[in-house]
Design a protein around this motif. Structure first.
Motif, PDB file in Angstrom:
ATOM      1  N   ALA A 162       0.836  -1.201   0.000  1.00 30.86           N
ATOM      2  CA  ALA A 162       0.000   0.000   0.000  1.00 30.86           C
ATOM      3  C   ALA A 162       0.870   1.250   0.000  1.00 30.86           C
ATOM      4  CB  ALA A 162      -0.925  -0.015   1.207  1.00 30.86           C
ATOM      5  N   SER A 163       1.913   1.263   0.829  1.00 33.27           N
ATOM      6  CA  SER A 163       2.759   2.449   0.870  1.00 33.27           C
ATOM      7  C   SER A 163       3.494   2.603  -0.458  1.00 33.27           C
ATOM      8  CB  SER A 163       3.742   2.357   2.043  1.00 33.27           C
ATOM      9  OG  SER A 163       4.759   1.442   1.724  1.00 33.27           O
ATOM     10  N   GLY A 164       3.938   1.450  -1.042  1.00 37.39           N
ATOM     11  CA  GLY A 164       4.620   1.510  -2.336  1.00 37.39           C
ATOM     12  C   GLY A 164       3.702   2.072  -3.406  1.00 37.39           C
ATOM     13  N   VAL A 165       2.478   1.558  -3.446  1.00 36.83           N
ATOM     14  CA  VAL A 165       1.530   2.011  -4.464  1.00 36.83           C
ATOM     15  C   VAL A 165       1.256   3.494  -4.284  1.00 36.83           C
ATOM     16  CG1 VAL A 165      -0.856   1.846  -5.243  1.00 36.83           C
ATOM     17  CG2 VAL A 165       0.457  -0.232  -4.821  1.00 36.83           C
ATOM     18  N   ALA A 166       1.065   3.910  -3.022  1.00 36.10           N
ATOM     19  CA  ALA A 166       0.769   5.319  -2.762  1.00 36.10           C
ATOM     20  C   ALA A 166       1.907   6.197  -3.259  1.00 36.10           C
ATOM     21  CB  ALA A 166       0.537   5.525  -1.269  1.00 36.10           C
ATOM     22  N   SER A 167       3.149   5.817  -2.918  1.00 39.88           N
ATOM     23  CA  SER A 167       4.254   6.693  -3.300  1.00 39.88           C
ATOM     24  C   SER A 167       4.451   6.674  -4.810  1.00 39.88           C
ATOM     25  CB  SER A 167       5.528   6.301  -2.553  1.00 39.88           C
ATOM     26  OG  SER A 167       6.325   5.482  -3.352  1.00 39.88           O
ATOM     27  N   SER A 168       4.208   5.515  -5.452  1.00 41.78           N
ATOM     28  CA  SER A 168       4.380   5.499  -6.898  1.00 41.78           C
ATOM     29  C   SER A 168       3.264   6.293  -7.560  1.00 41.78           C
ATOM     30  CB  SER A 168       4.443   4.061  -7.416  1.00 41.78           C
ATOM     31  OG  SER A 168       3.194   3.634  -7.858  1.00 41.78           O
ATOM     32  N   GLU A 169       2.039   6.241  -6.986  1.00 37.14           N
ATOM     33  CA  GLU A 169       0.932   6.997  -7.565  1.00 37.14           C
ATOM     34  C   GLU A 169       1.204   8.496  -7.498  1.00 37.14           C
ATOM     35  OE1 GLU A 169      -1.580   6.178  -9.359  1.00 37.14           O
ATOM     36  OE2 GLU A 169      -1.215   4.022  -9.176  1.00 37.14           O
ATOM     37  N   ARG A 170       1.899   8.923  -6.436  1.00 36.26           N
ATOM     38  CA  ARG A 170       2.216  10.348  -6.306  1.00 36.26           C
ATOM     39  C   ARG A 170       3.006  10.828  -7.510  1.00 36.26           C
ATOM     40  NH1 ARG A 170       3.073   9.718  -0.980  1.00 36.26           N
ATOM     41  NH2 ARG A 170       5.326   9.506  -1.140  1.00 36.26           N
ATOM     42  N   TYR A 171       3.981   9.989  -7.930  1.00 35.78           N
ATOM     43  CA  TYR A 171       4.785  10.407  -9.078  1.00 35.78           C
ATOM     44  C   TYR A 171       4.053  10.187 -10.395  1.00 35.78           C
ATOM     45  CZ  TYR A 171       8.713  11.193  -6.056  1.00 35.78           C
ATOM     46  OH  TYR A 171       9.532  11.693  -5.105  1.00 35.78           O
ATOM     47  N   ARG A 172       3.162   9.180 -10.400  1.00 33.39           N
ATOM     48  CA  ARG A 172       2.445   8.929 -11.651  1.00 33.39           C
ATOM     49  C   ARG A 172       1.398  10.011 -11.923  1.00 33.39           C
ATOM     50  NH1 ARG A 172       1.556   2.450 -12.186  1.00 33.39           N
ATOM     51  NH2 ARG A 172       3.645   1.846 -11.518  1.00 33.39           N
ATOM     52  N   ALA A 173       0.924  10.656 -10.835  1.00 31.54           N
ATOM     53  CA  ALA A 173      -0.137  11.648 -10.993  1.00 31.54           C
ATOM     54  C   ALA A 173       0.262  12.702 -12.017  1.00 31.54           C
ATOM     55  CB  ALA A 173      -0.443  12.285  -9.642  1.00 31.54           C
ATOM     56  N   ARG A 174       1.540  13.092 -11.970  1.00 29.18           N
ATOM     57  CA  ARG A 174       2.017  14.124 -12.901  1.00 29.18           C
ATOM     58  C   ARG A 174       1.924  13.632 -14.352  1.00 29.18           C
ATOM     59  NH1 ARG A 174       2.761  18.433 -15.042  1.00 29.18           N
ATOM     60  NH2 ARG A 174       4.735  19.089 -15.945  1.00 29.18           N
ATOM     61  N   VAL A 175       2.227  12.346 -14.543  1.00 29.88           N
ATOM     62  CA  VAL A 175       2.128  11.761 -15.884  1.00 29.88           C
ATOM     63  C   VAL A 175       0.701  11.865 -16.382  1.00 29.88           C
ATOM     64  CG1 VAL A 175       2.305   9.635 -17.205  1.00 29.88           C
ATOM     65  CG2 VAL A 175       4.014  10.153 -15.475  1.00 29.88           C
ATOM     66  N   TYR A 176      -0.238  11.471 -15.531  1.00 26.60           N
ATOM     67  CA  TYR A 176      -1.646  11.495 -15.937  1.00 26.60           C
ATOM     68  C   TYR A 176      -2.094  12.914 -16.233  1.00 26.60           C
ATOM     69  CZ  TYR A 176      -1.365   6.882 -13.780  1.00 26.60           C
ATOM     70  OH  TYR A 176      -0.983   5.621 -13.454  1.00 26.60           O
ATOM     71  N   GLU A 177      -1.544  13.830 -15.445  1.00 23.89           N
ATOM     72  CA  GLU A 177      -1.897  15.228 -15.633  1.00 23.89           C
ATOM     73  C   GLU A 177      -1.432  15.708 -17.011  1.00 23.89           C
ATOM     74  OE1 GLU A 177      -0.454  17.630 -12.336  1.00 23.89           O
ATOM     75  OE2 GLU A 177      -0.224  19.271 -13.784  1.00 23.89           O
ATOM     76  N   ILE A 178      -0.174  15.361 -17.348  1.00 25.32           N
ATOM     77  CA  ILE A 178       0.355  15.761 -18.662  1.00 25.32           C
ATOM     78  C   ILE A 178      -0.502  15.166 -19.773  1.00 25.32           C
ATOM     79  CG2 ILE A 178       2.306  15.566 -20.239  1.00 25.32           C
ATOM     80  CD1 ILE A 178       4.137  15.561 -17.827  1.00 25.32           C
ATOM     81  N   LEU A 179      -0.859  13.896 -19.610  1.00 28.18           N
ATOM     82  CA  LEU A 179      -1.683  13.237 -20.634  1.00 28.18           C
ATOM     83  C   LEU A 179      -3.005  13.969 -20.798  1.00 28.18           C
ATOM     84  CD1 LEU A 179      -1.225   9.415 -19.963  1.00 28.18           C
ATOM     85  CD2 LEU A 179      -0.159  10.805 -21.707  1.00 28.18           C
ATOM     86  N   GLY A 180      -3.617  14.301 -19.644  1.00 26.26           N
ATOM     87  CA  GLY A 180      -4.908  14.998 -19.684  1.00 26.26           C
ATOM     88  C   GLY A 180      -4.790  16.316 -20.422  1.00 26.26           C
ATOM     89  N   THR A 181      -3.758  17.099 -20.100  1.00 25.72           N
ATOM     90  CA  THR A 181      -3.560  18.392 -20.748  1.00 25.72           C
ATOM     91  C   THR A 181      -3.410  18.212 -22.251  1.00 25.72           C
ATOM     92  OG1 THR A 181      -2.161  18.757 -18.836  1.00 25.72           O
ATOM     93  CG2 THR A 181      -2.311  20.545 -20.441  1.00 25.72           C
TER      94      THR A 181
END
Lengths: 448, 387
Positions: A68-87
């Motif tokens: 859970a902690s691994g997924v959470a921390s990796s999601e934090r960095y992935r969020a930016r990727v998703y944001e770029i894709l959305g833009t």
């Protein structure tokens, strides 16, 4: 010829002989080393957070909190990727039709590459196949996929004389000036934080069954199938072989009949393994109908026939090696011939007989051709002991072939193939090694 | 083993055996031996069954299509309607890899066997034998996997330089040796010692130059070679030779060991070196046994399935030119293994039976070669034992 030349010839002759033995040892090394070094990678490797996710979801294994902690921390960095894709998707909508068309296909390629690296992106439909549910589970594969994401591979066919050459075009330059451009340096810089590589020891490779035709999971069904087949073959061939050897050594009288039987034995030893497979299909399955179609039973019977000559020969040699004095002592004490065989000769010859048995077991485990038509299936779960009479089984030897030559994504699961080969080679070589050790002990004992 | 073993086993009274007891024992003995014989002849029954059942499914093919097409055409389109079943290219492929592997395995195997039986000290031999056994034990599918996944890409990407290095390493020592021996032989007839020596050196320089030029020429030729596919006849031949080696080594070593010590010692006593003893005395004496070994080794290569199926490319055509080992080929065994899955749904069709025809061909070849090698071994044993 002068004496110098004769000496040189003599020396070089020796060198050729020793050289050929060195070449053989070298050949053994060349074959075994890549198998071992790559095969170990199936169990010991650098796994990513995706691997831990997969283990949790498919096998209910692993530390939940750590995951859970691994997924959470990796999601934090992935969020930016998703944001770029959305833009970028929003920007794509606003583009002029011509430009939009040009970017759409490039963008969908990029997206596919990104899915392969990180798993399903937000907004994707839930994938059907398990292999698409997760990103790269192995760090070294993630490196390859990262390269696929950063560079587009193209083929240079300008020179018709030679084969096309592959070259790479950076995707970052292709998207220069759009809002997607920052994606590539970002991923390159943060891939480690998104996938969280960690040294992993996955013993489950041996004990798990496979998920989605060997994309994930282990090779237990194959190991078990190989075990059933080899053991079944021994069950038929070993008693028969030992009895036949007793007959040949103790009872057979030299003559036409005996030499015929011996010829039959060596003929059987020389039959190509694929012909055993055909015979098994034509006789056990099509004629005797021991089972509806392929089954462990039919495969075991076929393998049993194949290893029978080896067992007979080994047992014969072992019985003949028992000193004559044993026999004479027993007979002089008034025991019958049969009694002598059962209580004196066979026990004394037992280690030698077992050596032959162990080697044959290895051979039965390693052979592929006889089980292709009689017992092996490419995919399947482990079967229970009750099913051996009627159902086919996956087996190591067959599945190595199948995964390496016929699997639709053979190049992506090389680690599984290597792991399987290593498992098979280890089983067979360990059996042989134990036979060698056993034999060395016997010869020491007989000398003393 | 004809001595009496009946009688004298009654436990109550060891010395008095009634007629009934004796009869009972005799029946039990006969029945027991009969049972043992039945078990032992099981092997013979299996061999007959194998021939019968393979032939039973092979004969319909020849009834349907005759012999001519199978053996003379190389159009292999079994899935067409009507199918074409020319197996010439496939038989040729089998022959090609068999000969290729024999070319590699026979010289190496015989040299290794000589080394094991006559050259190496016992202590080293103890370690060399397990290596050979290990080589024999590695499953064929592991060799096939190696050929497909490791050797084939290597050959495709850097086959030329690889061949060049192999050429250099393997051929240059022999060429050097041939130069030395050749110049020696050419000058032996010159009586004057000083002039002979001069001529020898002259020849040595001359032949040496020619040999080096030859080595470089062929080497650079090989270096520039483009190998189109790594799954080709050469790849398979190399791997099959590894698999045939253990058989060749162990059977020829037995043959060499069977040549008595007295023959060796006689040769040494006449002043021959070890190489001369082996080449001129022991090898001729053991030649038939070695021939048997070669036949058995070749059979192993011919009957091998997995390696050729995985790494031969499975392309049913005769290479251009006919000795081109760098092209993909297809063999009998691989065809059987590969096509059976598609064919057995339609049992009774030519497509199914043609595979059994191929199996029968393999079976007959293996039977004949086995028979021949067995005869050879028996004859050699008889000759060596001096009868």
């Amino acid at each position: 010829m002068n004496i110098g030349t004769r000496k040189i010839l003599d020396r070089s002759f020796t060198a050729v002989g020793i050289g050929s033995i060195i070449v053989m040892a070298f050949a053994l090394m060349v074959v075994v080393v890549p198998i071992v070094s790559n095969g170990i990678g199936a169990v010991f490797f650098t796994g990513t957070v995706e691997h831990r996710k997969m283990l949790r979801n498919e096998f209910q294994r692993g530390n939940v909190e750590h995951l859970a902690s691994g997924v959470a921390s990796s999601e934090r960095y992935r969020a930016r990727v998703y944001e770029i894709l959305g833009t970028f998707e929003a920007e794509l909508e606003r583009m002029e039709p011509e430009k939009k068309r040009a970017y759409t296909s490039k963008y969908s390629q990029t997206r596919t590459a990104l899915q392969a690296l990180l798993g399903p992106l937000p907004g994707d439909r839930a994938p059907m196949l398990t292999r698409f549910k997760y990103g790269q589970t192995r760090w070294e594969k993630a490196g390859e996929k990262l390269h696929d994401l950063l560079y587009e591979s193209k083929w240079d066919n300008s020179n018709a004389e030679i084969m096309g050459k592959e070259y790479f075009v950076s995707r970052a330059t292709a998207f220069e000036g759009t809002s997607l451009a920052p994606l590539f340096p970002y991923i390159k810089g943060n891939i480690e934080k998104m996938l969280l590589p960690e040294f992993t020891v996955y013993w489950g490779f041996i004990t798990d069954s496979s998920v989605d035709s060997h994309f994930f999971g282990g090779i237990w069904p194959e190991i078990q199938g190989t075990f059933f087949l080899a053991m079944g073959a021994m069950l038929f061939a070993f008693p028969l072989g030992v009895i036949a050897a007793v007959y040949f050594t103790e009872y057979a009288r030299p003559g036409f009949l005996n030499s015929m039987l011996r010829s039959a034995n060596s003929t059987l030893a020389g039959v190509p393994s694929i012909v055993f497979g055909m015979f098994g299909l034509a006789f056990f399955i099509n004629t005797l109908k021991v089972s509806e179609s392929k089954s462990v039973l039919a495969g075991s019977l076929t393998l049993a026939i194949m290893i029978l000559p080896t067992i007979i020969r080994a047992a014969e040699e072992a019985i003949l090696a028992v000193p004559k004095t044993y026999r004479e002592a027993s007979l002089s004490l008034g025991s019958t011939k049969w009694n002598t065989i059962a209580t004196v000769i066979l026990p004394a010859a037992l280690p030698g007989i077992l050596t032959g048995g162990v080697i044959s077991l290895g051979r039965a485990a390693g052979e592929t051709a006889p089980i292709i038509f009689t017992a092996a299936v490419s995919v399947g779960s482990a079967i229970g002991l009750a099913d051996v009479l009627s159902s086919p089984t996956p087996a190591l030897s067959w599945n190595i072939y199948n995964l390496a030559s016929e699997h639709e994504a053979a190049a992506q699961i090389r680690h599984v193939q290597y792991g399987m080969v290593l498992a098979l080679v280890t089983i067979v070589l360990l059996l042989n090694l134990s036979a060698i050790v056993l034999r060395a002990r016997i010869s020491k004992k007989l000398k003393a | 083993m004809a001595e009496e073993s009946t009688g004298k086993s009654g436990r109550s009274n060891a010395f008095v055996v009634s007629a009934r007891q004796r009869m009972f024992q005799k029946i039990a003995k006969t029945a027991g031996e009969g049972l043992l014989f039945a078990m032992a002849s099981f092997v013979a029954v299996i061999v007959l069954f194998i021939f019968f059942f393979v032939a039973r499914d092979a004969i319909p093919f020849f009834q349907l299509r005759g012999f001519t097409e199978f053996f003379t055409s190389s159009n292999w389109y079994p899935a067409d309607e009507p199918g074409q079943f020319g197996a010439l290219a496939i038989i040729y492929g089998s022959l090609m890899v068999t000969i290729g592997s024999a070319l590699i395995a026979v010289p190496m195997g015989v040299a290794a066997a000589i080394c094991l039986s006559d050259i190496l000290p016992f202590s080293v031999r103890q370690y060399a034998k397990p290596v050979i056994e290990m080589l024999a034990a590695i499953p064929s599918v592991a060799f096939g996997f190696f050929a497909l996944v490791v050797l084939a890409p290597l050959m495709q990407n850097s086959g030329g330089p690889m061949l060049m290095w192999a050429w250099w390493i393997l051929v240059s020592p022999f060429l050097l040796l041939a130069v030395i021996v050749g110049s020696d032989l050419l000058t032996t007839s010159i009586p004057d010692e000083k002039r002979r020596h001069q001529a020898y050196l002259l020849f040595l320089a001359l032949f040496g130059l020619i040999a080096v030029a030859f080595l470089f020429m062929v080497g650079s030729l090989l270096n520039g070679l483009q190998i189109i596919t790594g799954t080709n006849a050469l790849n398979v031949s190399i791997i099959l030779s590894f698999m045939a080696l253990p058989t060749i080594v162990s059977v020829s070593e037995d043959a060499l060991q069977a040549v008595g010590r007295d023959i060796r010692e006689g040769s040494y006593a006449l002043g021959a070196t070890r190489a001369e003893t082996i080449i001129k005395t022991i090898l001729p004496a053991a030649s038939s046994g070695i021939l048997a070994a070669v036949i058995l080794g070749i059979m192993r290569a011919l009957g091998e399935t997995m390696v050729v199926w995985m790494a031969s490319g499975n392309s049913s055509h005769i290479p251009e030119p006919w000795f081109n080992y760098l092209e993909a080929i297809r063999t009998l065994t691989a065809t059987i293994a590969g096509d059976m899955g598609e064919a057995d749904q339609v049992t009774g069709s030519a497509r199914f039976h043609v595979l059994f025809a191929m199996g029968l061909l393999l079976l007959l070849l293996s039977f004949i070669s086995n028979f021949v090698s067995e005869r050879i071994v028996i004859r050699q044993r008889r000759i060596l034992s001096g009868q």
